[in-house]
Structure formats: structure tokens, C-alpha cells
Design an enzyme around this catalytic site. Structure first.
Site, PDB file in Angstrom:
ATOM      1  N   ASP A   7       0.866  -1.172   0.000  1.00 46.86           N
ATOM      2  CA  ASP A   7       0.000   0.000   0.000  1.00 46.86           C
ATOM      3  C   ASP A   7       0.909   1.230   0.000  1.00 46.86           C
ATOM      4  O   ASP A   7       2.132   1.115  -0.187  1.00 46.86           O
ATOM      5  CB  ASP A   7      -0.995  -0.042   1.182  1.00 46.86           C
ATOM      6  CG  ASP A   7      -0.315   0.116   2.531  1.00 46.86           C
ATOM      7  OD1 ASP A   7       0.932   0.162   2.581  1.00 46.86           O
ATOM      8  OD2 ASP A   7      -1.037   0.199   3.542  1.00 46.86           O
ATOM      9  N   HIS A   8       0.323   2.406   0.235  1.00 47.43           N
ATOM     10  CA  HIS A   8       1.119   3.638   0.239  1.00 47.43           C
ATOM     11  C   HIS A   8       2.188   3.617   1.334  1.00 47.43           C
ATOM     12  O   HIS A   8       3.293   4.113   1.136  1.00 47.43           O
ATOM     13  CB  HIS A   8       0.202   4.852   0.443  1.00 47.43           C
ATOM     14  CG  HIS A   8      -0.631   4.757   1.688  1.00 47.43           C
ATOM     15  ND1 HIS A   8      -1.674   3.861   1.807  1.00 47.43           N
ATOM     16  CD2 HIS A   8      -0.560   5.407   2.876  1.00 47.43           C
ATOM     17  CE1 HIS A   8      -2.221   3.982   3.010  1.00 47.43           C
ATOM     18  NE2 HIS A   8      -1.557   4.915   3.675  1.00 47.43           N
ATOM     19  N   GLY A  65       2.414  -0.642   6.268  1.00 47.40           N
ATOM     20  CA  GLY A  65       3.044   0.100   7.355  1.00 47.40           C
ATOM     21  C   GLY A  65       3.655  -0.832   8.388  1.00 47.40           C
ATOM     22  O   GLY A  65       4.761  -0.603   8.875  1.00 47.40           O
ATOM     23  N   GLY A  67       3.141  -4.558   8.024  1.00 46.69           N
ATOM     24  CA  GLY A  67       3.191  -5.926   7.499  1.00 46.69           C
ATOM     25  C   GLY A  67       2.057  -6.776   8.045  1.00 46.69           C
ATOM     26  O   GLY A  67       1.780  -7.872   7.536  1.00 46.69           O
ATOM     27  N   ILE A  68       1.386  -6.282   9.057  1.00 45.21           N
ATOM     28  CA  ILE A  68       0.361  -7.089   9.734  1.00 45.21           C
ATOM     29  C   ILE A  68      -0.920  -7.173   8.902  1.00 45.21           C
ATOM     30  O   ILE A  68      -1.467  -8.258   8.686  1.00 45.21           O
ATOM     31  CB  ILE A  68       0.084  -6.530  11.145  1.00 45.21           C
ATOM     32  CG1 ILE A  68       1.330  -6.669  12.007  1.00 45.21           C
ATOM     33  CG2 ILE A  68      -1.105  -7.246  11.782  1.00 45.21           C
ATOM     34  CD1 ILE A  68       1.277  -5.916  13.337  1.00 45.21           C
ATOM     35  N   MET A  70      -1.295  -6.797   5.731  1.00 51.79           N
ATOM     36  CA  MET A  70      -1.027  -7.601   4.534  1.00 51.79           C
ATOM     37  C   MET A  70      -0.994  -9.093   4.867  1.00 51.79           C
ATOM     38  O   MET A  70      -1.498  -9.919   4.102  1.00 51.79           O
ATOM     39  CB  MET A  70       0.307  -7.189   3.908  1.00 51.79           C
ATOM     40  CG  MET A  70       0.251  -5.884   3.135  1.00 51.79           C
ATOM     41  SD  MET A  70      -0.833  -6.009   1.686  1.00 51.79           S
ATOM     42  CE  MET A  70      -0.214  -4.642   0.699  1.00 51.79           C
ATOM     43  N   HIS A  97      10.949 -23.598   9.057  1.00 50.46           N
ATOM     44  CA  HIS A  97       9.950 -24.347   9.827  1.00 50.46           C
ATOM     45  C   HIS A  97       8.548 -24.265   9.241  1.00 50.46           C
ATOM     46  O   HIS A  97       7.777 -25.208   9.380  1.00 50.46           O
ATOM     47  CB  HIS A  97       9.907 -23.836  11.275  1.00 50.46           C
ATOM     48  CG  HIS A  97      11.108 -24.221  12.077  1.00 50.46           C
ATOM     49  ND1 HIS A  97      11.132 -24.201  13.455  1.00 50.46           N
ATOM     50  CD2 HIS A  97      12.352 -24.639  11.691  1.00 50.46           C
ATOM     51  CE1 HIS A  97      12.328 -24.595  13.891  1.00 50.46           C
ATOM     52  NE2 HIS A  97      13.096 -24.856  12.843  1.00 50.46           N
ATOM     53  N   ARG A 131      10.449 -33.128  10.287  1.00 48.78           N
ATOM     54  CA  ARG A 131       9.334 -33.042  11.241  1.00 48.78           C
ATOM     55  C   ARG A 131       8.394 -31.883  10.935  1.00 48.78           C
ATOM     56  O   ARG A 131       7.256 -31.863  11.421  1.00 48.78           O
ATOM     57  CB  ARG A 131       9.858 -32.932  12.672  1.00 48.78           C
ATOM     58  CG  ARG A 131      10.532 -31.607  13.007  1.00 48.78           C
ATOM     59  CD  ARG A 131      11.190 -31.647  14.384  1.00 48.78           C
ATOM     60  NE  ARG A 131      11.655 -30.345  14.829  1.00 48.78           N
ATOM     61  CZ  ARG A 131      12.784 -29.770  14.425  1.00 48.78           C
ATOM     62  NH1 ARG A 131      13.562 -30.378  13.532  1.00 48.78           N
ATOM     63  NH2 ARG A 131      13.143 -28.595  14.905  1.00 48.78           N
TER      64      ARG A 131
HETATM   65  C1  RB5 Z   1      -1.903   2.416   6.670  1.00 48.72           C
HETATM   66  O1  RB5 Z   1      -1.958   3.569   7.427  1.00 48.72           O
HETATM   67  C2  RB5 Z   1      -1.647   1.196   7.570  1.00 48.72           C
HETATM   68  O2  RB5 Z   1      -2.747   0.972   8.384  1.00 48.72           O
HETATM   69  C3  RB5 Z   1      -1.323  -0.013   6.745  1.00 48.72           C
HETATM   70  O3  RB5 Z   1      -0.209   0.243   5.946  1.00 48.72           O
HETATM   71  C4  RB5 Z   1      -0.966  -1.283   7.501  1.00 48.72           C
HETATM   72  O4  RB5 Z   1       0.037  -1.025   8.453  1.00 48.72           O
HETATM   73  C5  RB5 Z   1      -2.073  -2.060   8.039  1.00 48.72           C
HETATM   74  O5  RB5 Z   1      -1.886  -3.126   8.629  1.00 48.72           O
END
Ligand code: RB5
Length: 145
Positions: A7-8, A65, A67-68, A70, A97, A131
């Protein structure tokens, strides 16, 4: 073929990652975003993760911002194992793993030097199998995706 998207908030690191991939002669498809204008990360994470899920791409790199967001989007897709990494060690273990096939990281959480090391580990570390093979299979059989 590697899928890449951001994203941005991950746009600058996406462009840097593409330069790194170019230097390593790794082919990629850029699923956007194409400018630093504000967008919604699910739109871009979904497109790239779908390409990994359907086999169009063998692996992916998603940047936002943190990675979470996404990683949450990507892990909704069948066959995807997306790992949000903040360290080189994490990236190495995600491959060894978990056989992670999508790497996620956050431009707001890691320096570029760390991000570059994370990408290098993700690209060069093989799955350990042994494993871990049955455990990884269970990720998909127990969840149905
Ligand atoms: C954008 O402000 C932010 O929320 C996004 O990039 C990301 O971190 C979401 O998880």
C-alpha cells in the site's frame, strides 16, 4: 515468478525491494500500488496473494506500514503461508519451519537495512522438511484453506 505488492505506507520499500530483486535477477510481477497516494492495503495484498494461491506466482512479498494487515489478508487465501517478519532470524525460521511462501514486513517497523536482510533470508533459505512437513500440511488440512 515472485508477486510483490504494497500500500502507500509500504510503497518506498516496495520500490527498493524491486531494485534488490533486479540486482539478484529475480523476476517479479508488481501488483501495485503504483504511487504513494493513500490506498487500501487489502486491494493490493489480495491481488498478489491470489496469484500465489492459484500458482501464477511461486512466492510473494507484501509490504504495508506494519506488514500485519497484509499478512492477515494473504492468509485468507488457500495454500498461502504468509509470515510477518521483523527480523532476519524470523525470516529464516519462517522458511525453515513454516515453509512460508509470502513474506510480509512493515516500512514503519523495520529499517531498510533490516528489511533487505529479511528479504535476502526469505529468498535464500530452504524449507527444512522432516518433522516440519506434517505440521505445515496440517495448516491447510485443519483449516480447509
Ligand atoms: C496504513 O496507514 C496502515 O494501516 C497499513 O499500511 C498497515 O500497516 C495495516 O496493517
Amino acid at each position: 515468478m515472485l508477486a510483490i505488492a504494497s500500500d502507500h505506507a509500504g510503497f518506498a520499500y516496495k520500490e527498493k525491494t524491486k531494485t534488490l530483486l533486479d540486482s539478484l535477477h529475480i523476476e517479479y510481477r508488481d501488483f501495485g500500488t503504483k504511487t504513494p497516494e493513500a490506498v487500501d492495503y487489502p486491494d493490493y495484498g489480495h491481488a498478489a496473494a491470489q496469484a500465489v494461491s492459484d500458482g501464477t506466482c511461486s512466492e510473494g512479498i507484501l509490504i504495508c506500514g506494519t506488514g500485519i494487515g497484509m499478512s492477515i489478508v494473504a492468509n485468507k487465501h488457500a495454500g498461502v503461508r504468509a509470515a510477518e517478519c521483523t527480523s532476519e532470524d524470523g525470516a529464516e525460521l519462517a522458511r525453515k519451519h513454516n515453509n512460508a511462501n509470502i513474506l510480509c514486513f512493515g516500512e514503519r517497523l523495520v529499517t531498510w537495512d533490516t528489511a533487505e536482510a529479511i528479504v535476502q533470508k526469505f529468498l535464500t533459505t530452504p524449507f527444512e522438511e522432516g518433522r516440519h512437513s506434517d505440521r505445515v500440511k496440517k495448516i491447510h488440512t485443519l483449516t480447509g484453506c
